[in-house]
Design an enzyme around this catalytic site. Sequence first.
Site: not given
Ligand code: CAA
Length: 386
Positions: A369, A137, A163
């Site tokens: 999200e 998640g 979804i």
């Molecule tokens: N843009 C581009 N690249 C990004 C980015 C961004 N905004 N955020 C992270 N990245 C990249 C990082 O640069 C990294 O790449 P590199 O290693 O090559 O530099 C890679 O992605 C991994 O990033 P992190 O190391 O920061 O990863 P993490 O695991 O520590 O954290 C997180 C990432 C921000 C917590 C992410 O996992 C996240 O956003 N989680 C929440 C998921 C989410 O929002 N889910 C929603 C589901 S969709 C939904 O809900 C739709 C619906 O039905 C309404």
Amino acid sequence: MHQILNMNFELSEEHLMIQQAARDFARTELLPGVIERDNEQRFPAEQIKKLGELGFLGMMVDPKWGGSGMDSVSYVLAMEEISKVDASASVVMSVNNSLVCWGLETYGSEEQKEKFLKPLASGQIHGGFCLSEPEAGSDATSQRTTAVDMGDHYLVNGTKNWITNGKSGSTFLVMAQTDVEKGHRGINCLIVTSDMEGFTVGKKEDKLGIRGSDTHSLMFQDMKVPKANRIGEDGFGFKFAMKVLSGGRIGIASQALGIASGAYELALQYSKERKAFGTEIMNHQAIQFKLADMATRIEAARLFCLKAAWLKDNDEEYLEAASMAKLFASETAMWVTVEAVQIHGGYGYVKEYHVERLMRDAKITQIYEGTSEIQRVVIARSLLKD
Ligand code: CAA
């Protein structure tokens, strides 16, 4: 942090027209039956079709790909109006606009846009975004769905959870792990259609709120997805998902804003009609203070949403602004809707007064999200990176 120097809070004629069109649609098409649809968990199929005809399912997409060519500010204004009345309809609108269409238009190939974006942006069909899994998640890099490279196609196996548009949608952007060794750099985003062999719609979730929207799990078993359906380079899938979600958060922030302002408007109206202790309750300071706090927080949330949209429209960095908008607007929606129920007293607790539904709908905006906690992670990382 971005400073906005040329501040102009006036909406253009076009923005006002779009806002009015969304407001009219919400009142005439969505309001009738919204309580029944919530009770019966009934998808607003007819209304979504009409939203598509109005151009609200591909608002920001270039007309050459079937969209309406509007800006993100227009999208925020329309999302607020639709969400004031029916957040189940507005989540369909948000996912299709900012996750599916924007992702395809920005990162898809010409062939993908011709084949998949056109029907999605013109509202003939709508789609879904498949990142979440039973065990992934907030920790979205832990993808268990696999996409094994078979040369001309990928063989996809796995399950996606929660979804939006799971049953009603027909085109999905699916994140799947191709190379486990590479971690998140081994994830791909594949365009999947519901008619593919091996695609199964799982159980429908019985939800607290947004009960008119259809939230399902999706199962993929030995599903063959052509290589031509991969978005971007091999391994681009996780970055794609993150980039798309940044824009998506503006949509959900606007949804939360709409839920809050819808509840506020009902509470304001009720306070002018309901009498207690010999006068309309609006004359009691206890109610006035609540209304003042509600209106203040809503206005702040609106400014956050519009700022994030403005940055996006002007090709400025908007990651942090989108997360701030989503965090603040969703917390506002939860707080305001609870207060709106309180102002309505006993009437607020029963289904015929819309505020209890709005309160239930508000909760999901703090979760999907990216939870409020994830927004704080994104904001803090952005603050600390320099
Ligand atoms: N843009 C581009 N690249 C990004 C980015 C961004 N905004 N955020 C992270 N990245 C990249 C990082 O640069 C990294 O790449 P590199 O290693 O090559 O530099 C890679 O992605 C991994 O990033 P992190 O190391 O920061 O990863 P993490 O695991 O520590 O954290 C997180 C990432 C921000 C917590 C992410 O996992 C996240 O956003 N989680 C929440 C998921 C989410 O929002 N889910 C929603 C589901 S969709 C939904 O809900 C739709 C619906 O039905 C309404």
